[in-house]
Design a protein around this motif. Structure first.
Motif, short mmCIF file in Angstrom:
data_model
loop_
_atom_site.label_atom_id
_atom_site.label_comp_id
_atom_site.label_asym_id
_atom_site.label_seq_id
_atom_site.Cartn_x
_atom_site.Cartn_y
_atom_site.Cartn_z
N VAL A 96 0.84 -1.20 0.00
CA VAL A 96 0.00 0.00 0.00
C VAL A 96 0.88 1.25 0.00
N ALA A 97 1.92 1.24 0.84
CA ALA A 97 2.82 2.40 0.90
C ALA A 97 3.50 2.64 -0.44
N ARG A 98 3.92 1.56 -1.10
CA ARG A 98 4.58 1.71 -2.40
C ARG A 98 3.59 2.24 -3.44
N SER A 99 2.35 1.76 -3.41
CA SER A 99 1.33 2.26 -4.32
C SER A 99 1.11 3.75 -4.11
N ASN A 100 1.07 4.17 -2.86
CA ASN A 100 0.91 5.60 -2.56
C ASN A 100 2.10 6.40 -3.07
N ASP A 101 3.29 5.83 -2.95
CA ASP A 101 4.48 6.53 -3.43
C ASP A 101 4.45 6.70 -4.94
N ARG A 102 3.99 5.69 -5.65
CA ARG A 102 3.88 5.82 -7.11
C ARG A 102 2.93 6.95 -7.48
N ALA A 103 1.80 7.00 -6.78
CA ALA A 103 0.82 8.06 -7.05
C ALA A 103 1.40 9.43 -6.73
N ARG A 104 2.12 9.53 -5.61
CA ARG A 104 2.71 10.82 -5.22
C ARG A 104 3.80 11.26 -6.20
N LEU A 105 4.57 10.28 -6.72
CA LEU A 105 5.61 10.62 -7.68
C LEU A 105 5.00 11.18 -8.95
N PHE A 106 3.97 10.52 -9.48
CA PHE A 106 3.32 11.02 -10.70
C PHE A 106 2.66 12.36 -10.44
N LEU A 107 2.10 12.54 -9.27
CA LEU A 107 1.48 13.83 -8.94
C LEU A 107 2.53 14.94 -8.95
N ALA A 108 3.70 14.65 -8.39
CA ALA A 108 4.77 15.65 -8.36
C ALA A 108 5.26 15.96 -9.78
N LEU A 109 5.45 14.91 -10.60
CA LEU A 109 5.89 15.14 -11.98
C LEU A 109 4.85 15.91 -12.78
N ASP A 110 3.58 15.58 -12.55
CA ASP A 110 2.50 16.27 -13.26
C ASP A 110 2.45 17.74 -12.87
N ARG A 111 2.68 18.00 -11.59
CA ARG A 111 2.67 19.39 -11.10
C ARG A 111 3.73 20.23 -11.80
N GLU A 112 4.83 19.58 -12.19
CA GLU A 112 5.91 20.28 -12.89
C GLU A 112 5.78 20.19 -14.41
N GLY A 113 4.73 19.54 -14.90
CA GLY A 113 4.54 19.38 -16.34
C GLY A 113 5.56 18.47 -16.98
N LEU A 114 6.01 17.46 -16.25
CA LEU A 114 7.08 16.60 -16.74
C LEU A 114 6.62 15.20 -17.15
N LEU A 115 5.37 14.87 -16.95
CA LEU A 115 4.91 13.55 -17.36
C LEU A 115 4.96 13.44 -18.89
N PRO A 116 5.42 12.32 -19.41
CA PRO A 116 5.52 12.17 -20.88
C PRO A 116 4.16 12.35 -21.55
N GLU A 117 4.18 13.00 -22.71
CA GLU A 117 2.95 13.18 -23.47
C GLU A 117 2.42 11.84 -23.98
N HIS A 118 1.13 11.78 -24.14
CA HIS A 118 0.45 10.61 -24.70
C HIS A 118 0.58 9.37 -23.80
N GLU A 119 0.97 9.58 -22.54
CA GLU A 119 1.01 8.47 -21.60
C GLU A 119 0.12 8.79 -20.42
N SER A 120 -0.45 7.78 -19.83
CA SER A 120 -1.41 7.97 -18.76
C SER A 120 -0.76 8.61 -17.54
N ALA A 121 -1.52 9.50 -16.88
CA ALA A 121 -1.08 10.10 -15.62
C ALA A 121 -1.53 9.26 -14.43
N ASP A 122 -2.23 8.17 -14.71
CA ASP A 122 -2.69 7.27 -13.66
C ASP A 122 -1.66 6.17 -13.48
N PRO A 123 -0.95 6.12 -12.33
CA PRO A 123 0.11 5.13 -12.16
C PRO A 123 -0.39 3.69 -12.25
N VAL A 124 -1.66 3.48 -11.98
CA VAL A 124 -2.21 2.13 -12.05
C VAL A 124 -2.15 1.60 -13.48
N LEU A 125 -2.23 2.52 -14.46
CA LEU A 125 -2.23 2.13 -15.86
C LEU A 125 -0.82 2.10 -16.47
#
Length: 720
Positions: free
Chosen positions: A625-654
């Motif tokens: 559960v803690a690791r799952s939360n960390d994945r979500a927090r990492l993507f949230l942080a990258l998204d906040r900076e506009g760094l998530l790759p284009e055309h890829e899901s922002a949902d870490p589950v996917l």
């Protein structure tokens, strides 16, 4: 106020903390059994209340009857040596002569009248009245290690002596770091480097190639694991943080084909040209994991052949190369001779056996260093001792060549090796001077969120009083040995150098205790060696239990190491780039954490589950559960900076696994911070998933054996 027991007072006198704050921020009282075990390891007498009362009295009196402290540390610019002088009252009424011998040969002297100084305290010991005076004398004029001697009116030999260490107020800072310049570099495990030419383990030639690659890409530093000597007859033991000697080098990293004698030695070249030997090397190069024993066997056979040639054609002839060997042996002196003697003893089989008797590499009763038996053994095996000295010479020459190449490439820092916190209990450095080490306890950490059971690292720490009596020369020697070719030295568990957590033998980590070393004195030695060797110091994260150590290190100019995975806000979210420490070296992880790709997959968690390293299923599920939360927090942080790759899901589950674009985004995130230094894990660049080390797994996991998947010659071909 509660009255402290004799046991608690004895602990306070020796720097042992009787309690600490645990992971839940609750006070944990250290069991009396652990306190007594640690005091016993320190040489104190413990047992029942009366024994401890006598032990406390004896310890206090030992301090009182020491005329001068063994070491006095002054900071650069100090005008006076300030010290407490303990003398019998009759002696204190007589004048003394002081002599200050500076490191550069200058001599200063004068008269001192203790009776004219104010008495701080008095005490009667065995019917003799002692007084303690606070005295001041002129300070040395230069940085370094100086000697102060006191003489009585009727003494030809010193009444007392102390080492005066004058230290700079800050560690060395590389040019550019004091300005707005920021730079980056690679962080790698040398053993794991794969190349088309090495023999199944990364060597110093590979390290040179990596430095050239870093320079072409604009990097300024090459951070690596410790290069400490391990146990040659225990090749399966390849943990660089559990070394045999921190002052000498792991000869497994020698590039055999770069040894100068190979050009001249027909027999060695014939060995390398043999089809069977070539097949062995191909198998070693192609293996996913390093086969330490097979690599050691292959290298040792050829190196022995080359040394035999060197002995016959250079030593016997007194060539210029023989002169260089003798100069190396002379420069490193008794410490090198003892190390080579240990290596030779470790090779000898136990009586009635064809294999070494002891798992640490020495027999059950090896001759003591400096003993007549040791001298007789050394005389009998002089040629083999020379072989081990020659191996260290080859290793040091090749490491020096790497350092020189870094200078030629104008890398800002160049090499940045790591320093282990301690030595293995059966190590060469412990055998050479066992009194310097706390062999009755191991270094480690108490239970925490990252390590619920705590950890015993299977290494021993220095004995604080004996290290102080030696004027910290053993520490200085280790620092010099690791700083010599480096632009920076990384001390991953720097708190363990200054305030180690010690676990008595047979005790669980939770029942260990912190031991406070003379902090200012150790920091003074660290700063002095840093400046003298022009080597910056990088220190790992320091936890709250270190009692202000982080502030002391910051004042000294030690560069803190900050990990993205631990750079969190109170709510658990990742710090934004501009919230990261501008003075720090930032990176994603260490050897004790999985690479980004493995972290995302949870590879380490599954391995820990399979090996039974979780207390129960609930603990495993909580970690998931803690690791799952960390994945979500990492993507949230990258998204906040506009760094998530284009055309890829922002949902870490996917996102079942991180792509090179995701890993690039993480490092861009760190690069946007104001941090001075960014270290890029080569394991991340290569998409590795296996942790270098799985803490607590022991031999059940191949720690320090996984090799990188791509030959270094092909790195530049890969877009990622």
């Amino acid at each position: 106020m509660a009255k402290h027991t004799e046991l608690e007072q004895l602990c306070a006198l020796r720097g042992i903390a009787v309690e600490y704050r645990n992971a839940a921020d609750h006070t944990h009282r250290v069991p009396k059994t652990s306190l007594r075990a640690l005091l016993h390891a320190l040489g104190e007498t413990v047992g029942d209340v009366e024994t401890e009362r006598r032990g406390l009295q004896s310890a206090i009196e030992r301090e009182w009857t020491r005329v001068l402290p063994p070491v006095i540390v002054l900071w650069e610019g100090s005008e006076k040596i300030k010290a407490h002088l303990s003398l019998p009252l009759e002696r204190a009424r007589q004048s003394l002569t002081w002599v200050l011998l500076e490191e550069n040969g200058e001599r200063h002297d004068g008269r001192l009248n203790p009776a004219a100084e104010a008495s701080d305290e008095e005490r009667t010991i065995d019917g003799v009245q002692w007084v303690r005076r606070h005295v001041q004398l002129p300070a040395p004029r230069s940085l370094g290690y100086h000697r102060l001697e006191l003489f009585g009116e009727d003494n030809d030999s010193p009444l007392a002596a102390a080492t005066i260490i004058v230290a700079p107020r800050r560690c060395y800072v590389a040019e550019g770091l004091e300005s707005a310049q920021r730079f980056w570099g690679f962080d790698t495990q040398l053993f794991a480097l794969r190349s088309a030419r090495n023999w199944g383990v990364g060597d110093f030639t590979d390290l040179t190639r990596l430095a050239e690659l870093a320079a072409r890409a604009g990097g300024g530093v090459l951070a690596i694991n410790p290069l400490h000597a391990l146990f040659p007859r225990r090749p399966a033991h390849c943990h660089p943080y559990v070394p045999s000697s921190r002052a000498f080098i792991n000869c497994l990293h020698i590039d055999v084909e770069a040894v100068p004698e190979l050009v001249e030695c027909d027999r060695a070249r014939a060995l390398l040209a043999d089809d069977g030997f070539k097949a062995r090397l191909r198998a070693l190069r192609g293996a996913k994991q390093m086969d330490c024993a097979a690599v050691a066997e292959a290298k040792r056979g050829v190196l022995e052949c080359l040394f035999e040639y060197f002995r016959e054609h250079h030593l016997a002839a007194g060539s210029a190369r023989a002169d260089a060997f003798h100069a190396f042996r002379e420069e490193h002196g008794e410490a090198l001779r003892r190390f080579a003697l240990f290596e030779t003893i470790a090779e000898m089989p136990a009586e009635g056996s064809d294999t070494p008797a002891d798992p640490e590499g020495v027999g059950p009763h090896p001759p003591a260093a400096g003993s007549p038996e040791g001298a007789a053994f050394a005389q009998q095996h002089a040629e083999r001792i020379d072989f081990h000295i020659w191996l260290q010479w080859q290793a040091r020459q090749q490491l020096q060549a790497v350092g020189q190449r870094c200078l030629e490439l104008r890398l800002t820092l160049g090499l940045c090796p790591s320093l282990a916190a301690g030595a293995a209990p059966g190590a060469a450095e412990v055998w050479a001077d066992p009194g310097l080490y706390l062999t009755g306890a191991g270094l480690g950490v108490p239970p925490s969120d990252a390590s619920p059971e705590g950890e015993d690292w299977d290494v021993v720490a220095w004995h604080p009083a004996r290290l102080r009596d030696a004027a910290y020369e053993p520490l200085a020697a280790v620092l010099r040995a690791n700083m010599r070719e480096a632009g920076a030295l990384r001390i991953d568990h720097i708190a363990s150098l200054l305030r180690p957590f010690l676990i008595p033998k047979a005790a669980a980590p939770v029942d260990g205790a912190y031991l406070e070393f003379p902090r200012d004195e150790l920091l003074g030695v660290l700063a002095l060696e840093s400046v003298r060797n022009r080597c910056m110091v990088i220190g790992g994260d320091v936890d709250a239990a270190a009692q202000g150590l982080d502030r002391d290190l910051e004042s000294l100019g030690v560069v803190p190491s900050r990990l993205l995975l631990r750079a969190r806000r109170p709510d658990g979210g990742f710090l934004a780039p501009d919230e990261l420490d501008p003075t720090a070296a930032v990176t994603t992880a260490t050897h004790r954490l999985p690479p980004l790709a493995g972290l995302w997959r949870g590879t380490d968690l599954e391995q820990r589950r399979l090996l039974g390293l979780f207390a129960d299923d609930h603990a495993y599920e909580a970690a998931l559960v803690a690791r799952s939360n960390d994945r979500a927090r990492l993507f949230l942080a990258l998204d906040r900076e506009g760094l998530l790759p284009e055309h890829e899901s922002a949902d870490p589950v996917l996102v079942p696994e991180l792509t090179p674009a995701h890993i690039r985004a993480v490092y861009l995130y760190l690069a946007r911070s104001p941090a001075k230094l960014l270290l890029i894990q080569t394991a991340d660049l290569l998409g590795q998933i296996e942790p270098v080390e799985l803490p607590g797994a022991g031999d059940a996991y191949p720690s320090w054996r996984y090799r990188q998947p791509l030959e270094i010659e092909r790195w530049a071909e890969q877009p990622q």
